[in-house]
Design a protein around this motif. Structure first.
Motif, PDB file in Angstrom:
ATOM      1  N   SER A 203       7.305  42.298 -44.526  1.00 19.02           N
ATOM      2  CA  SER A 203       5.837  42.344 -44.476  1.00 19.02           C
ATOM      3  C   SER A 203       5.321  43.784 -44.450  1.00 19.02           C
ATOM      4  O   SER A 203       4.210  44.055 -44.907  1.00 19.02           O
ATOM      5  CB  SER A 203       5.315  41.589 -43.249  1.00 19.02           C
ATOM      6  OG  SER A 203       5.756  42.187 -42.048  1.00 19.02           O
ATOM      7  N   SER A 204       6.134  44.706 -43.927  1.00 19.54           N
ATOM      8  CA  SER A 204       5.712  46.106 -43.860  1.00 19.54           C
ATOM      9  C   SER A 204       5.907  46.848 -45.178  1.00 19.54           C
ATOM     10  O   SER A 204       5.464  47.989 -45.333  1.00 19.54           O
ATOM     11  CB  SER A 204       6.503  46.839 -42.761  1.00 19.54           C
ATOM     12  OG  SER A 204       7.876  46.919 -43.112  1.00 19.54           O
ATOM     13  N   ALA A 205       6.588  46.194 -46.129  1.00 17.16           N
ATOM     14  CA  ALA A 205       6.959  46.890 -47.365  1.00 17.16           C
ATOM     15  C   ALA A 205       6.310  46.297 -48.612  1.00 17.16           C
ATOM     16  O   ALA A 205       6.750  46.572 -49.722  1.00 17.16           O
ATOM     17  CB  ALA A 205       8.479  46.863 -47.525  1.00 17.16           C
ATOM     18  N   LEU A 206       5.249  45.514 -48.425  1.00 14.79           N
ATOM     19  CA  LEU A 206       4.655  44.827 -49.573  1.00 14.79           C
ATOM     20  C   LEU A 206       4.129  45.779 -50.639  1.00 14.79           C
ATOM     21  O   LEU A 206       4.244  45.504 -51.836  1.00 14.79           O
ATOM     22  CB  LEU A 206       3.529  43.893 -49.118  1.00 14.79           C
ATOM     23  CG  LEU A 206       3.924  42.404 -49.073  1.00 14.79           C
ATOM     24  CD1 LEU A 206       5.088  42.179 -48.128  1.00 14.79           C
ATOM     25  CD2 LEU A 206       2.735  41.543 -48.669  1.00 14.79           C
ATOM     26  N   ASP A 207       3.547  46.905 -50.220  1.00 16.51           N
ATOM     27  CA  ASP A 207       3.034  47.866 -51.205  1.00 16.51           C
ATOM     28  C   ASP A 207       4.164  48.377 -52.110  1.00 16.51           C
ATOM     29  O   ASP A 207       4.019  48.413 -53.341  1.00 16.51           O
ATOM     30  CB  ASP A 207       2.362  49.053 -50.508  1.00 16.51           C
ATOM     31  CG  ASP A 207       1.000  48.693 -49.935  1.00 16.51           C
ATOM     32  OD1 ASP A 207       0.199  48.084 -50.669  1.00 16.51           O
ATOM     33  OD2 ASP A 207       0.747  49.011 -48.761  1.00 16.51           O
ATOM     34  N   ASP A 208       5.270  48.760 -51.503  1.00 13.41           N
ATOM     35  CA  ASP A 208       6.398  49.274 -52.285  1.00 13.41           C
ATOM     36  C   ASP A 208       7.038  48.177 -53.139  1.00 13.41           C
ATOM     37  O   ASP A 208       7.416  48.424 -54.297  1.00 13.41           O
ATOM     38  CB  ASP A 208       7.459  49.871 -51.356  1.00 13.41           C
ATOM     39  CG  ASP A 208       7.008  51.177 -50.726  1.00 13.41           C
ATOM     40  OD1 ASP A 208       6.077  51.806 -51.266  1.00 13.41           O
ATOM     41  OD2 ASP A 208       7.576  51.569 -49.686  1.00 13.41           O
ATOM     42  N   ARG A 209       7.142  46.978 -52.567  1.00 15.72           N
ATOM     43  CA  ARG A 209       7.736  45.877 -53.331  1.00 15.72           C
ATOM     44  C   ARG A 209       6.879  45.524 -54.537  1.00 15.72           C
ATOM     45  O   ARG A 209       7.384  45.262 -55.626  1.00 15.72           O
ATOM     46  CB  ARG A 209       7.908  44.642 -52.444  1.00 15.72           C
ATOM     47  CG  ARG A 209       8.679  44.851 -51.159  1.00 15.72           C
ATOM     48  CD  ARG A 209      10.071  45.397 -51.390  1.00 15.72           C
ATOM     49  NE  ARG A 209      10.999  44.387 -51.831  1.00 15.72           N
ATOM     50  CZ  ARG A 209      12.258  44.637 -52.177  1.00 15.72           C
ATOM     51  NH1 ARG A 209      12.722  45.867 -52.166  1.00 15.72           N
ATOM     52  NH2 ARG A 209      13.059  43.663 -52.568  1.00 15.72           N
ATOM     53  N   GLN A 210       5.563  45.543 -54.336  1.00 15.19           N
ATOM     54  CA  GLN A 210       4.666  45.239 -55.446  1.00 15.19           C
ATOM     55  C   GLN A 210       4.674  46.345 -56.496  1.00 15.19           C
ATOM     56  O   GLN A 210       4.535  46.074 -57.693  1.00 15.19           O
ATOM     57  CB  GLN A 210       3.247  45.000 -54.924  1.00 15.19           C
ATOM     58  CG  GLN A 210       2.227  44.612 -55.974  1.00 15.19           C
ATOM     59  CD  GLN A 210       2.482  43.251 -56.613  1.00 15.19           C
ATOM     60  OE1 GLN A 210       3.585  42.744 -56.611  1.00 15.19           O
ATOM     61  NE2 GLN A 210       1.427  42.673 -57.160  1.00 15.19           N
ATOM     62  N   HIS A 211       4.855  47.585 -56.061  1.00 15.61           N
ATOM     63  CA  HIS A 211       4.994  48.694 -57.011  1.00 15.61           C
ATOM     64  C   HIS A 211       6.198  48.441 -57.919  1.00 15.61           C
ATOM     65  O   HIS A 211       6.140  48.670 -59.148  1.00 15.61           O
ATOM     66  CB  HIS A 211       5.159  50.013 -56.264  1.00 15.61           C
ATOM     67  CG  HIS A 211       5.331  51.203 -57.151  1.00 15.61           C
ATOM     68  ND1 HIS A 211       6.574  51.624 -57.595  1.00 15.61           N
ATOM     69  CD2 HIS A 211       4.423  52.061 -57.696  1.00 15.61           C
ATOM     70  CE1 HIS A 211       6.427  52.675 -58.367  1.00 15.61           C
ATOM     71  NE2 HIS A 211       5.136  52.971 -58.450  1.00 15.61           N
ATOM     72  N   ASP A 212       7.290  47.973 -57.321  1.00 12.40           N
ATOM     73  CA  ASP A 212       8.479  47.623 -58.109  1.00 12.40           C
ATOM     74  C   ASP A 212       8.162  46.508 -59.099  1.00 12.40           C
ATOM     75  O   ASP A 212       8.585  46.551 -60.261  1.00 12.40           O
ATOM     76  CB  ASP A 212       9.612  47.170 -57.189  1.00 12.40           C
ATOM     77  CG  ASP A 212      10.240  48.307 -56.404  1.00 12.40           C
ATOM     78  OD1 ASP A 212       9.900  49.481 -56.666  1.00 12.40           O
ATOM     79  OD2 ASP A 212      11.064  48.020 -55.516  1.00 12.40           O
ATOM     80  N   ARG A 214       5.373  45.755 -60.487  1.00 14.34           N
ATOM     81  CA  ARG A 214       4.563  46.251 -61.609  1.00 14.34           C
ATOM     82  C   ARG A 214       5.429  47.007 -62.620  1.00 14.34           C
ATOM     83  O   ARG A 214       5.222  46.895 -63.832  1.00 14.34           O
ATOM     84  CB  ARG A 214       3.453  47.158 -61.079  1.00 14.34           C
ATOM     85  CG  ARG A 214       2.400  46.419 -60.249  1.00 14.34           C
ATOM     86  CD  ARG A 214       1.177  47.300 -60.001  1.00 14.34           C
ATOM     87  NE  ARG A 214       0.253  46.650 -59.085  1.00 14.34           N
ATOM     88  CZ  ARG A 214       0.138  46.909 -57.790  1.00 14.34           C
ATOM     89  NH1 ARG A 214       0.922  47.842 -57.247  1.00 14.34           N
ATOM     90  NH2 ARG A 214      -0.724  46.272 -57.028  1.00 14.34           N
ATOM     91  N   SER A 215       6.392  47.767 -62.123  1.00 10.76           N
ATOM     92  CA  SER A 215       7.283  48.495 -63.012  1.00 10.76           C
ATOM     93  C   SER A 215       8.138  47.537 -63.829  1.00 10.76           C
ATOM     94  O   SER A 215       8.330  47.728 -65.050  1.00 10.76           O
ATOM     95  CB  SER A 215       8.181  49.435 -62.195  1.00 10.76           C
ATOM     96  OG  SER A 215       9.060  50.162 -63.029  1.00 10.76           O
ATOM     97  N   ILE A 216       8.638  46.492 -63.185  1.00  9.12           N
ATOM     98  CA  ILE A 216       9.446  45.484 -63.884  1.00  9.12           C
ATOM     99  C   ILE A 216       8.606  44.789 -64.953  1.00  9.12           C
ATOM    100  O   ILE A 216       9.046  44.622 -66.100  1.00  9.12           O
ATOM    101  CB  ILE A 216       9.989  44.447 -62.876  1.00  9.12           C
ATOM    102  CG1 ILE A 216      10.996  45.108 -61.924  1.00  9.12           C
ATOM    103  CG2 ILE A 216      10.640  43.274 -63.605  1.00  9.12           C
ATOM    104  CD1 ILE A 216      11.305  44.276 -60.690  1.00  9.12           C
TER     105      ILE A 216
END
Length: 254
Positions: A203-212, A214-216
């Motif tokens: 839950s603390s890493a949603l911004d980074d996970r979503q950035h990934d 978008r790249s995919i």
């Protein structure tokens, strides 16, 4: 609300049946095989959501009484979960949730990353415009989670939407072999993430996970096989570092 399973007595000369009732749905009569399948799905859902901790003992009698069924369908369900490597059944000892070592977790995500990267590379070559729109729709759902202040909502919502994001990519690959093999690996991935002992994992890493994500998605949209493969592998393998960071944060807070 959890499924409630109630035993219905029947004539000894007839096959025994049970009834499963769920909120908002009429009871459905089930044979023993179908009953064990419902129990399997219910218990697996709990394991993937982290309702049981790694190493925790699962008491068969407690499950039997909870659902009001005989021991046999419970054991059938647990044997399937044992085949999935989610629980261990030890003769004369009992059943417990599998506990994986740190090295085993890292090895799994390394393997998983390579496999999912291959699927993403294939998807980049085979995707349709309609499937790209599906991927965008799921991504928008994840964006909605990021704005939530409720960590539990973020964690559960991301688990569900993340699975769907990757399921769309599996459909893009148009490969039943890849999709079915990946399904089993995704179950183990969710299990490993949710049995770390961290409340509301990822839950603390949603911004980074979503950035990934978008790249995919961008790589797949461009039809770039190598970029899609590398972006996906980076995303999956990076899960290990997120788990480590959240575990360190938990330990510092204790």
């Amino acid at each position: 609300m959890t499924d409630q399973v109630r035993t219905q007595e029947s004539d000894p000369t007839r096959d025994r049946t049970d009834r499963v009732g769920t909120e908002g749905r009429a009871d459905v009569r089930l044979t023993g095989a179908r009953l064990s399948a419902v129990l399997y799905d219910t218990l697996k859902g709990r394991l993937l959501e982290g309702k049981y901790a790694a190493g925790e003992k699962i008491v068969v009698e407690s499950i039997r009484h909870e659902f009001g069924v005989s021991k046999q369908p419970v054991m059938d369900a647990l044997r399937r979960l044992s085949s999935d490597k989610l629980v261990d059944i030890v003769p004369q000892v009992g059943v417990q949730v599998v506990s994986y070592t740190r090295q085993e977790v890292e090895d799994f995500f390394t393997l998983f990353g390579g496999f999912e990267g291959t699927i993403a590379g294939v998807a980049a070559l085979r995707r349709t415009d309609a499937q790209l729109r599906d991927l965008d729709a799921v991504s928008a759902n994840v964006d909605g989670l990021i704005s939530s202040d409720d960590a539990a909502v973020r964690a559960h919502g991301y688990r569900v939407q993340n699975r769907e994001f990757h399921a769309v990519i599996h459909r893009m690959a148009h490969s039943r072999i890849m999709a079915e093999t990946s399904q089993r690996m995704w179950d183990l991935s969710d299990f490993l993430i949710n049995t770390t002992g961290v409340d509301n994992p990822l839950s603390s890493a949603l911004d980074d996970r979503q950035h990934d994500h978008r790249s995919i998605a961008e790589a797949i949209r461009a039809g770039n096989e190598r970029w899609a493969r590398e972006a996906m592998e980076h995303h999956i393998v990076g899960t290990v570092e997120v788990i480590r960071d959240e575990s360190r944060t938990r330990d510092l807070a204790v």
